[in-house]
Design a protein around this motif. Structure first.
Motif, PDB file in Angstrom:
ATOM      1  N   ILE A   1      -0.914  99.816 172.945  1.00  0.00           N
ATOM      2  CA  ILE A   1      -0.496  98.554 172.285  1.00  0.00           C
ATOM      3  C   ILE A   1       0.489  98.821 170.745  1.00  0.00           C
ATOM      4  O   ILE A   1       0.283 100.299 170.774  1.00  0.00           O
ATOM      5  N   ILE A   2       1.183  98.415 170.637  1.00  0.00           N
ATOM      6  CA  ILE A   2       1.892  98.542 169.217  1.00  0.00           C
ATOM      7  C   ILE A   2       1.751  97.419 168.358  1.00  0.00           C
ATOM      8  O   ILE A   2       1.738  96.187 168.681  1.00  0.00           O
ATOM      9  N   CYS A   3       1.212  97.415 167.128  1.00  0.00           N
ATOM     10  CA  CYS A   3       0.840  96.951 166.054  1.00  0.00           C
ATOM     11  C   CYS A   3       2.117  96.592 165.016  1.00  0.00           C
ATOM     12  O   CYS A   3       2.692  97.670 164.538  1.00  0.00           O
ATOM     13  N   THR A   4       2.665  95.455 164.734  1.00  0.00           N
ATOM     14  CA  THR A   4       3.838  95.437 163.825  1.00  0.00           C
ATOM     15  C   THR A   4       3.169  94.463 162.639  1.00  0.00           C
ATOM     16  O   THR A   4       2.398  93.797 162.684  1.00  0.00           O
ATOM     17  N   ILE A   5       3.418  95.459 161.502  1.00  0.00           N
ATOM     18  CA  ILE A   5       2.581  94.989 160.180  1.00  0.00           C
ATOM     19  C   ILE A   5       3.590  94.582 159.331  1.00  0.00           C
ATOM     20  O   ILE A   5       4.387  95.597 158.959  1.00  0.00           O
ATOM     21  N   ASN A   6       3.424  93.483 158.604  1.00  0.00           N
ATOM     22  CA  ASN A   6       4.322  93.165 157.593  1.00  0.00           C
ATOM     23  C   ASN A   6       3.507  92.917 156.225  1.00  0.00           C
ATOM     24  O   ASN A   6       2.772  91.884 156.342  1.00  0.00           O
ATOM     25  N   ASN A   7       3.930  93.663 155.422  1.00  0.00           N
ATOM     26  CA  ASN A   7       3.290  93.406 153.940  1.00  0.00           C
ATOM     27  C   ASN A   7       4.353  93.932 152.936  1.00  0.00           C
ATOM     28  O   ASN A   7       4.917  94.925 152.779  1.00  0.00           O
ATOM     29  N   PRO A   8       4.576  92.983 151.965  1.00  0.00           N
ATOM     30  CA  PRO A   8       5.516  93.188 151.034  1.00  0.00           C
ATOM     31  C   PRO A   8       5.463  94.571 150.097  1.00  0.00           C
ATOM     32  O   PRO A   8       6.376  95.188 149.959  1.00  0.00           O
ATOM     33  N   ASP A   9       3.990  94.743 149.933  1.00  0.00           N
ATOM     34  CA  ASP A   9       3.751  96.034 149.173  1.00  0.00           C
ATOM     35  C   ASP A   9       4.390  97.229 149.922  1.00  0.00           C
ATOM     36  O   ASP A   9       4.506  98.614 149.477  1.00  0.00           O
ATOM     37  N   CYS A  10       4.689  97.078 151.185  1.00  0.00           N
ATOM     38  CA  CYS A  10       5.190  98.393 151.965  1.00  0.00           C
ATOM     39  C   CYS A  10       6.369  98.536 152.267  1.00  0.00           C
ATOM     40  O   CYS A  10       7.062  99.364 152.742  1.00  0.00           O
ATOM     41  N   SER A  11       7.231  97.464 151.600  1.00  0.00           N
ATOM     42  CA  SER A  11       8.674  97.307 151.515  1.00  0.00           C
ATOM     43  C   SER A  11       9.619  97.032 152.697  1.00  0.00           C
ATOM     44  O   SER A  11      10.446  96.417 152.737  1.00  0.00           O
ATOM     45  N   HIS A  12       8.796  97.634 154.015  1.00  0.00           N
ATOM     46  CA  HIS A  12       9.628  97.544 155.055  1.00  0.00           C
ATOM     47  C   HIS A  12       8.349  97.338 156.264  1.00  0.00           C
ATOM     48  O   HIS A  12       7.414  97.637 156.152  1.00  0.00           O
ATOM     49  N   THR A  13       8.876  96.624 157.357  1.00  0.00           N
ATOM     50  CA  THR A  13       7.890  96.328 158.489  1.00  0.00           C
ATOM     51  C   THR A  13       7.296  98.030 158.859  1.00  0.00           C
ATOM     52  O   THR A  13       8.189  98.913 159.065  1.00  0.00           O
ATOM     53  N   GLN A  14       6.071  97.747 159.088  1.00  0.00           N
ATOM     54  CA  GLN A  14       5.705  98.911 159.876  1.00  0.00           C
ATOM     55  C   GLN A  14       5.105  98.749 161.326  1.00  0.00           C
ATOM     56  O   GLN A  14       4.624  97.851 161.464  1.00  0.00           O
ATOM     57  N   TRP A  15       5.148  99.849 162.040  1.00  0.00           N
ATOM     58  CA  TRP A  15       4.740  99.909 163.502  1.00  0.00           C
ATOM     59  C   TRP A  15       3.990 101.102 163.700  1.00  0.00           C
ATOM     60  O   TRP A  15       4.243 102.013 163.412  1.00  0.00           O
TER      61      TRP A  15
END
Length: 422
Positions: A190-204
């Motif tokens: 699977i692939i998890c797409t994670i959005n959090n403003p503290d990370c500055s950019h979308t993480q996969w």
């Protein structure tokens, strides 16, 4: 500061654009030449002891011009370049960015040429952006020790942020609470797409079958967030250690980094990085750099005053960027700019009253400019041929003296910067 080896390589081949670069990289011989040059750069760096750079900004993730923890798209790269210079141009003498080209060529030296042709252009594009801004004299692209996932806790201790490493579980828990997730199939996993403003950019995060087998949706999300948190902590550790190595001020625009390093003591470099200079919001990044380089003498004097001002703020326990910015605007900039404008107007008024020449004020100023260095437009040279500074009347001579004095004022470059906005 020596010229960046990549600029030397580009110039030797007449490369000015990304398309020209890609055409050059089509040659296996050119790629081999780049590898050899990069190896020499990295070997020399490893065998040397870096000179301290106390007045430099050691750019971390988000602004280190590497694309790490960020995005390689052209739009995002240009935004990173803009963020870096807008944070650093007004205080730091130089910026130490990451030599990602040398690092990639050495670390991935055994990769097929086609893979390198895909990896290299984004970093070259960023280098070309810096040159396009006319800012290559302000940036040192230097290698760094790669982020180490195996011994990162030891490195965190060496960098003085062991307490941050010990908070890993709390960081994971916070990211879990505050992130948005999307989970979808990816190959046999699977692939998890994670959005959090503290990370500055979308993480996969990609998890293979054996990593998710028998786990609930919440457990899968936790596993993905743990990987993201570890990646950020490892890169933060490497960045802070690099700042110690180069002896400058560390700066990053990754919100998570800023939160993790908050309340760790203030210094002038840290405060200067966080405080934006008022009065110049209307200028583009290119204009900011142009003004700094064109008015280097008065800019240097202003920067000295800015350092003293920030030191005084810290002595008085004023550390909030917003409060310092407001005080800077009212106490240092607005009042003195108003006084400088007033003095310039008075000098011009006195000149108009006392000048015995029949020339228009603009022409006389051009003549004076050639004699004093106040201005040097090409048209002025023809006018100056007929009038010398020695032949000027006492009133005009006083105007010359006034203009030379005012031009050396600490705030003169800011006044000129304002003119670029119109």
């Amino acid at each position: 500061m020596t010229e960046y080896w990549v600029y030397t390589w580009l110039d030797s081949r007449g490369i000015r654009t990304l398309d020209q670069l890609k055409a050059a990289l089509a040659s296996a011989a050119e790629i081999d030449d780049l590898k050899q040059a990069a190896r020499l750069v990295v070997d020399n760096w490893r065998s040397s002891h870096p000179e301290p750079r106390p007045l430099s900004l050691i750019a971390g993730a988000g602004i280190d011009l590497s694309g790490r923890l960020d995005c390689n798209a052209t739009k995002c790269r240009r935004a990173q370049v803009d963020r870096l210079f807008r944070r650093a141009w007004h205080y730091f003498e130089t910026i130490v960015a990451r030599d990602s080209i040398a690092e990639d060529l050495v670390v991935h030296s055994n990769c097929p040429a086609d893979e390198l042709r895909g990896r290299l252009p984004p970093n070259f594009e960023t280098v070309l952006m810096v040159r396009e801004l006319g800012a290559e004299s302000l940036v040192e692209f230097l290698p760094r020790v790669p982020a180490c996932f195996e011994h990162w806790r030891d490195h965190a201790k060496e960098a003085g942020i062991e307490d941050v490493a010990l908070r890993e579980a709390k960081i994971v828990a916070q990211l879990l609470r505050e992130s948005e997730f999307e989970v979808g199939p990816e190959g046999d996993g699977i692939i998890c797409t994670i959005n959090n403003p503290d990370c500055s950019h979308t993480q996969w995060v990609t998890l293979v079958q054996k990593e998710i087998e028998g786990k609930s949706q919440d457990q899968i999300k936790r596993a993905a967030v743990q990987r993201v948190a570890r990646k950020f902590l490892v890169h933060l550790t490497a960045d802070v250690k690099a700042a110690h190595t180069y002896g400058g001020s560390f700066g990053s625009t990754i919100p998570l980094f800023q939160k993790l390093l908050a309340n760790r003591g203030e210094n002038v470099g840290k405060v200067a990085f966080e405080v934006e200079l008022p009065a110049l919001d209307g200028l583009s990044t290119a204009q900011l750099i142009e003004v700094r380089l064109e008015y280097q003498d008065t800019f240097a004097r202003f920067r000295t005053r800015l350092r003293s001002f920030l030191e005084e703020c810290l002595q008085n326990r004023l550390t909030s960027p917003e409060d310092i910015q407001a005080k800077l605007k009212t106490d240092l900039i607005e009042g003195e700019l108003a006084e400088l404008r007033s003095n310039l107007k008075q000098a011009e008024a006195a000149f108009k009253r006392k000048s015995a020449y029949g020339l228009a004020l603009g022409s006389m100023v051009a003549i004076i400019g050639v004699s004093t260095g106040v201005i040097t437009p090409p048209v002025a040279y023809g006018l100056a041929a007929t009038v010398s500074a020695a032949s000027l009347s006492p009133g005009v001579a006083k105007y010359v003296d006034d203009m030379v004095r005012l031009k050396s004022d600490d705030m003169y470059f800011l006044l000129q910067a304002e003119a670029h906005q119109h």
